[in-house]
Design a protein around this motif. Structure first.
Motif, PDB file in Angstrom:
ATOM      1  N   ILE A  84      13.861  70.285  64.307  1.00  0.00           N
ATOM      2  CA  ILE A  84      14.526  69.064  64.445  1.00  0.00           C
ATOM      3  C   ILE A  84      14.945  69.085  66.151  1.00  0.00           C
TER       4      ILE A  84
ATOM      5  N   GLY B  29      17.268  77.545  57.403  1.00  0.00           N
ATOM      6  CA  GLY B  29      18.227  76.865  58.345  1.00  0.00           C
ATOM      7  C   GLY B  29      17.753  76.832  59.763  1.00  0.00           C
TER       8      GLY B  29
ATOM      9  N   LEU C  98      16.343  73.528  61.826  1.00  0.00           N
ATOM     10  CA  LEU C  98      16.833  73.227  63.132  1.00  0.00           C
ATOM     11  C   LEU C  98      15.971  73.056  64.342  1.00  0.00           C
TER      12      LEU C  98
ATOM     13  N   LEU D 262      15.488  67.387  54.476  1.00  0.00           N
ATOM     14  CA  LEU D 262      16.630  66.732  55.044  1.00  0.00           C
ATOM     15  C   LEU D 262      17.020  65.468  54.031  1.00  0.00           C
TER      16      LEU D 262
ATOM     17  N   GLU E 136      24.445  72.534  61.775  1.00  0.00           N
ATOM     18  CA  GLU E 136      24.740  72.371  63.029  1.00  0.00           C
ATOM     19  C   GLU E 136      25.760  73.066  63.924  1.00  0.00           C
TER      20      GLU E 136
ATOM     21  N   ASP F  35      25.130  64.602  54.663  1.00  0.00           N
ATOM     22  CA  ASP F  35      25.662  64.619  56.073  1.00  0.00           C
ATOM     23  C   ASP F  35      26.373  65.817  56.187  1.00  0.00           C
TER      24      ASP F  35
ATOM     25  N   LEU G   2      19.473  66.980  51.656  1.00  0.00           N
ATOM     26  CA  LEU G   2      20.827  67.299  52.321  1.00  0.00           C
ATOM     27  C   LEU G   2      21.692  66.404  52.680  1.00  0.00           C
TER      28      LEU G   2
ATOM     29  N   ASP H 216      26.133  68.714  54.674  1.00  0.00           N
ATOM     30  CA  ASP H 216      25.368  70.051  54.604  1.00  0.00           C
ATOM     31  C   ASP H 216      24.705  70.111  56.239  1.00  0.00           C
ATOM     32  N   ARG H 217      24.145  69.006  56.796  1.00  0.00           N
ATOM     33  CA  ARG H 217      23.780  69.094  58.013  1.00  0.00           C
ATOM     34  C   ARG H 217      24.756  69.415  58.857  1.00  0.00           C
TER      35      ARG H 217
END
Length: 285
Positions: free
Chosen positions: A110, A103, A107, A10, A22, A15, A13, A17-18
């Protein structure tokens, strides 16, 4: 993947990228063009905003999108499908992306998702329908960016699904493609959205409408929100619109004012210009 691994990754990465990851988690499949519209906006102001980078030209946005997606792909965070939308002529815009193995694990940790998802090459029909749903979701995000509406909530499958008890206590499940709440002025409007590609007989659509009737009869949504969502089928053309409208008008046992059929070209106007359906049950506060 351990918590330390997640923290390290994280940290590397951005913002944006995230935000890309998502979006793929929520909508499952997206083309480069859809991701560019969502996270690589063409605008003269290049400020970073909520994971969306603004670029001075559309060409710059397209180049940036492929650069970022290529970097994420090399790290196993995203993966491209073999099939392109529009064929080779579509170029990079037609590449279809999904979460890669890394990925998905990232996630999952997370969000605390208990089950590992297996990502395989999906069927053509699944790809085309999923991308059509993603197109509607992106349009809603774009309307929010333009300040045409406030997008209070947006849920895709399976988050949009609603379990309920049918008559005689049978367990059932309502499975809309999308659920959305939009707000405009003093009104908040709820939508169950079905993306129709004209691949099924209208009788199949009518069976789905009866599932909505059974779910509405439980009063679950009304008890929480004091309204029942408008049910909207988004169809590819006017011929399909006429066919579904005729089927809805003649089908027995349906609450006619609950349902709308619009073409893809009419969808944004419906949300912005006809957001409040003035009936006792559907009127928002």
């Amino acid at each position: 993947m351990t918590r330390d691994n997640v923290a390290d990754l994280l940290f590397q990465l951005s913002d944006r990228d995230r935000a890309v990851l998502e979006s793929l988690r929520q909508l499952r499949l997206m083309t480069t063009a859809l991701l560019r519209r969502l996270h690589f906006v063409h605008h003269t102001d290049e400020a970073e905003e909520d994971g969306t980078k603004k670029h001075t030209t559309e060409a710059a946005a397209a180049i940036a999108a492929m650069r970022v997606l290529g970097r994420l792909e090399r790290r196993g965070l995203v993966a491209r499908l073999t099939r392109r939308i529009g064929g080779v002529r579509a170029g990079s815009s037609g590449i279809v992306w999904q979460l890669g193995a890394t990925g998905e694990r990232l996630l999952r940790v997370i969000h605390g998702d208990p089950k590992r998802k297996r990502y395989v090459e999906p069927s053509r029909g699944f790809v085309e329908h999923t991308l059509a749903v993603a197109e509607i979701a992106v349009q809603l995000r774009e309307l929010e960016r333009q300040s045409a509406v406030e997008l209070v909530a947006l849920e895709a499958e399976p988050s949009a699904w609603r379990p309920f008890l049918a008559p005689h206590g049978a367990r059932s499940m309502l499975k809309p493609d999308l659920f959305a709440i939009t707000a405009s002025g003093d009104y908040e409007d709820h939508w169950f959205l079905e993306v129709d590609r004209a691949t099924e007989h209208p009788s199949t659509v009518m069976r789905k409408a009866h599932v909505y009737e059974r779910y509405a009869a439980t009063g679950t949504h009304q008890a929480e929100h004091e309204l029942f969502p408008a049910v909207v089928w988004v169809v590819p053309d006017s011929d399909r619109k006429k066919a579904l409208e005729a089927a809805l008008a003649t089908e027995r046992g349906l609450t006619a004012e609950r349902y709308r059929v619009v073409t893809q070209a009419e969808f944004s106007a419906l949300v912005v210009g006809e957001a409040v359906i003035q009936t006792p049950e559907l009127k928002a506060r």
